[in-house]
Enzyme design. Sequence first.
Site, PDB file in Angstrom:
ATOM      1  N   THR A 164       0.834  -1.209   0.000  1.00  0.00           N
ATOM      2  CA  THR A 164       0.000   0.000   0.000  1.00  0.00           C
ATOM      3  C   THR A 164       0.861   1.248   0.000  1.00  0.00           C
ATOM      4  O   THR A 164       0.640   2.182  -0.778  1.00  0.00           O
ATOM      5  CB  THR A 164      -0.928  -0.028   1.233  1.00  0.00           C
ATOM      6  OG1 THR A 164      -1.545  -1.311   1.319  1.00  0.00           O
ATOM      7  CG2 THR A 164      -1.992   1.046   1.146  1.00  0.00           C
ATOM      8  N   LYS A 213       7.994  11.406  20.065  1.00  0.00           N
ATOM      9  CA  LYS A 213       8.264  12.185  21.299  1.00  0.00           C
ATOM     10  C   LYS A 213       6.958  12.598  21.958  1.00  0.00           C
ATOM     11  O   LYS A 213       6.945  13.434  22.861  1.00  0.00           O
ATOM     12  CB  LYS A 213       9.048  13.457  20.945  1.00  0.00           C
ATOM     13  CG  LYS A 213      10.407  13.209  20.339  1.00  0.00           C
ATOM     14  CD  LYS A 213      11.091  14.564  20.102  1.00  0.00           C
ATOM     15  CE  LYS A 213      11.925  14.567  18.860  1.00  0.00           C
ATOM     16  NZ  LYS A 213      12.200  15.920  18.371  1.00  0.00           N
ATOM     17  N   ARG A 247      -2.361   5.299   7.294  1.00  0.00           N
ATOM     18  CA  ARG A 247      -2.556   3.944   7.810  1.00  0.00           C
ATOM     19  C   ARG A 247      -2.305   3.992   9.306  1.00  0.00           C
ATOM     20  O   ARG A 247      -1.293   4.550   9.767  1.00  0.00           O
ATOM     21  CB  ARG A 247      -1.615   2.936   7.152  1.00  0.00           C
ATOM     22  CG  ARG A 247      -1.689   1.589   7.867  1.00  0.00           C
ATOM     23  CD  ARG A 247      -0.992   0.476   7.163  1.00  0.00           C
ATOM     24  NE  ARG A 247      -1.742   0.035   6.006  1.00  0.00           N
ATOM     25  CZ  ARG A 247      -1.491  -1.106   5.352  1.00  0.00           C
ATOM     26  NH1 ARG A 247      -0.518  -1.900   5.766  1.00  0.00           N
ATOM     27  NH2 ARG A 247      -2.205  -1.452   4.292  1.00  0.00           N
TER      28      ARG A 247
HETATM   29  N1   CP Z   1      -2.521  -5.632   1.272  1.00  0.00           N
HETATM   30  C1   CP Z   1      -1.843  -4.741   2.011  1.00  0.00           C
HETATM   31  O1   CP Z   1      -2.436  -3.809   2.592  1.00  0.00           O
HETATM   32  O2   CP Z   1      -0.508  -4.971   2.067  1.00  0.00           O
HETATM   33  P1   CP Z   1       0.554  -4.078   2.874  1.00  0.00           P
HETATM   34  O3   CP Z   1       0.273  -4.257   4.342  1.00  0.00           O
HETATM   35  O4   CP Z   1       1.910  -4.594   2.464  1.00  0.00           O
HETATM   36  O5   CP Z   1       0.349  -2.643   2.478  1.00  0.00           O
END
Ligand code: CP
Length: 318
Positions: free
Chosen positions: A57, A84, A106
């Site tokens: 991703t 920190k 993420r």
């Molecule tokens: N499928 C997927 O989200 O893979 P990664 O965790 O490598 O981004």
Amino acid sequence: MTLRHLLDIESLKPAQLIELLDTAETLRELSERGSRKLPLLRGKTVVNLFFEASTRTRTTFELAASRLSADVVNLDVASSSASKGESLLDTMATLEAMHCDLFVVRHQASGAARFFAEHAAPHVSILNAGDGRNSHPTQALLDMLTIRQHKHDFSELKVLIVGDVLHSRVARSDFQALNLLRTGEVRVCGPMTLMPPNLTDFGISYFPKLSDAISDVDVVIMLRLQRERMKGAFLPSEREYFHYYGLTAELLKRAKPDCIVMHPGPMNRGVEIASDVADGPQSVIRAQVSNGLAVRMAVMAKVLGAQVPQVSSRQAAL
Ligand code: CP
């Protein structure tokens, strides 16, 4: 269609989802014709904010932004001031002050991307690159694109998802996308301890035995066992898990002869899938990764308002 953020699949209308798939297909075709770099996002700045590990991703978001001529910043969270104690919102406000336009987030916490979106400055868009167990919308889009390239008519399809559905944001987002595309039948299989309680909300059938579940299906999506999200014992052992729920060449013979095999990655070979199946002729796992690039280009172009030429609508086929 306007879209400011992409936080999940359930907020999309079917026409929006199809438009994103069509745009991804256009961008894939343009890239394959040799237009490696398109000027669609020139002058825009994209920040990758990955608080959780990623290979596919993160890399495809970075490449996608670069192929669209955006400036890209990959914040190394481990060595950033978040380590920190700087809060998520202060981190975002700091980056906003540098006139960044798009944050790809993420995070291990479900709801993190929505939290960013609720507090983002008006000129900023947020893309969810996976939040806890909740949602992974670009993975679902790339999965749908891959299925559509091989199968075309979702209403005729039997799709099976196998494994750790409980902890899988991929499964949740795939269910929602398959539902929006009016897929003929969606099945799941795996240990009861790894099934969520709300499967019937999506009209999904549960099969306890993989040999029954796989019978006559067109698409099999294998899921990774998400050890990092398990607290306590969900399984006796990985060896037993493979015995009951691992996809082998022998079991795959029970599916339709042209059944495709998918896996979002990363794979645990010999735990959820045998190597000869993962690398075999029915596997489209590498195509999924390639489609991830096209889908992420499409989503970035859409939320940042770039004009991408549309290929002829494929809505009639859906
Ligand atoms: N499928 C997927 O989200 O893979 P990664 O965790 O490598 O981004």
